[in-house]
Design an enzyme around this catalytic site. Structure first.
Site, PDB file in Angstrom:
ATOM      1  CB  SER A 129       5.378  -0.211  -3.960  1.00  0.00           C
ATOM      2  OG  SER A 129       5.270  -1.263  -3.035  1.00  0.00           O
ATOM      3  CE1 TYR A 154       7.705  -3.652  -7.159  1.00  0.00           C
ATOM      4  CE2 TYR A 154       7.003  -3.665  -4.874  1.00  0.00           C
ATOM      5  CZ  TYR A 154       6.755  -3.375  -6.202  1.00  0.00           C
ATOM      6  OH  TYR A 154       5.569  -2.790  -6.559  1.00  0.00           O
TER       7      TYR A 154
END
Ligand code: UGA
Length: 332
Positions: A129, A154
């Site tokens: 990500s 995350y």
């Protein structure tokens, strides 16, 4: 080629499966249909994929964070390569549901590495990500930049996935490629993300929640460009030849940014959504959300050089494409 696609009911997973099937590959999809967002949307994506794939597509409903269940589900099934796109996504949700991230993104990622090792697959491509860059002050973000200061759990789990993958490339000479996705949007997208949320609310004449007063910028990447990049990478595993790969590994582990290479203001996206919907948005200007990053911008030199990645969809095309798909899908 026989490809295992994790997260096959997800936004990117279903789109990748579709293109693999269109070019003649066989796809074994796996997904647990997690109710983080609409499972009927996930079912609809899989329905579309199964129509395209016919007998070359098989779907397994299984949580890959459950190793015993995963091994049982995969027993007797073969595949040459893996595209691992299943995960618990979302930056802001990780502040309230941290264990969903440790389960899917840490345990689940390890399980997929173990499957890849046991099956001696030719290549494992996995999702990382843009959030791993945290508040990186240097723009655009390059794969050579240090990423040791994530702003959300995350992001930390995605960075951990990169580290775990590195050890498997080293210990077991597993060819792996990590892709740092930059805010992917487009038809069949994710309802928790900005483009979907704003479109939904503008069409209902409801206010849109604009974080940090709209003073945010993202490298928004259109789904078709992403799929082309994922498949080009899948087709070309990194060599185990001791040379430095993108991202710096001397193991068979390459790491790339996969973005549009343009950083767009959120306010510009709102304007495009308004135009495509034919309505004005009511802005609910809110503070910065904890865990959020103010700006992302992908340096795509490495993936362009190694895999000919060249995104072709500007937001001026991609946003109306999404809005048109959304209106057709929901008949509004
Ligand atoms: C997205 C995904 O949710 C992550 O899973 C993915 O890993 C990440 O992209 C990434 O690129 O790495 P994000 O960039 O936050 O995260 O994507 P959106 O939720 O679409 O948000 C885009 C921008 O709109 C952000 O600046 C966000 O603060 C803003 N936003 C989002 C709002 O102002 N209001 C909202 O209701 C939602």
């Amino acid at each position: 080629m026989d490809v295992l696609v994790t997260g096959a009911a997800g936004f990117i997973g279903a789109a990748v499966a579709e293109v693999l099937l269109q070019r003649g590959d066989r796809v074994l999809g796996i997904d647990n249909f997690d109710p983080y967002y609409s499972t009927s949307l996930k079912e609809a994506r899989c329905q579309r994929v199964s129509v395209i794939g016919a007998d070359r597509f098989e779907l397994i409903r299984q949580d890959f964070a459950d190793m015993a269940g995963l091994e049982q589900a995969l027993a007797g099934r073969s595949f040459d390569r893996i595209v691992h796109l299943g995960a618990q996504p979302g930056v802001r949700y990780s502040l309230t549901h941290p264990h969903a991230y440790s389960r899917s993104n840490l345990v689940g990622h390890l399980n997929i590495l173990e499957i890849a090792r046991a099956r001696e697959v030719e290549h494992l491509v996995y999702a990382s990500s843009s959030s791993v860059y945290g508040g990186n002050a240097k723009l655009p973000f390059a794969v050579e930049d240090r990423v040791d200061h994530p702003l959300s759990l995350y992001a930390a789990t995605k960075k951990a996935d990169e580290l775990m993958s590195e050890t498997y490339a080293h210990l077991f000479r597993l060819p792996v490629t990590g892709l740092r996705f930059f805010t992917v949007y487009g038809p069949w997208g994710r309802p928790d993300m900005m483009v979907w949320r704003f479109t939904e609310r503008v069409l209902r004449d409801e206010p849109i929640p604009v974080y940090n007063g709209g003073e945010m910028m993202r490298d928004f990447t259109y789904i078709d460009d992403i799929v082309a990049g994922v498949i080009n990478c899948l087709d070309a595993p990194p060599a185990d030849d001791g040379t430095a790969k993108a991202g710096g590994s001397t193991k068979p582990h390459a790491l790339y940014n996969i973005g549009n290479n343009r950083s767009e203001p959120v306010m510009k996206m709102i304007g495009l959504i308004e135009e495509a919907c034919g309505r004005r948005a009511q802005l609910d200007l809110l503070p910065m959300q904890p865990g959020d990053v103010t700006q992302t911008h992908a340096d795509i030199t490495a993936i362009s050089r190694d895999h000919g990645f060249a995104p072709t969809t500007p937001v001026e095309i991609g946003v109306p494409n999404f809005v048109n798909w959304y209106r057709a899908f929901y008949g509004i």
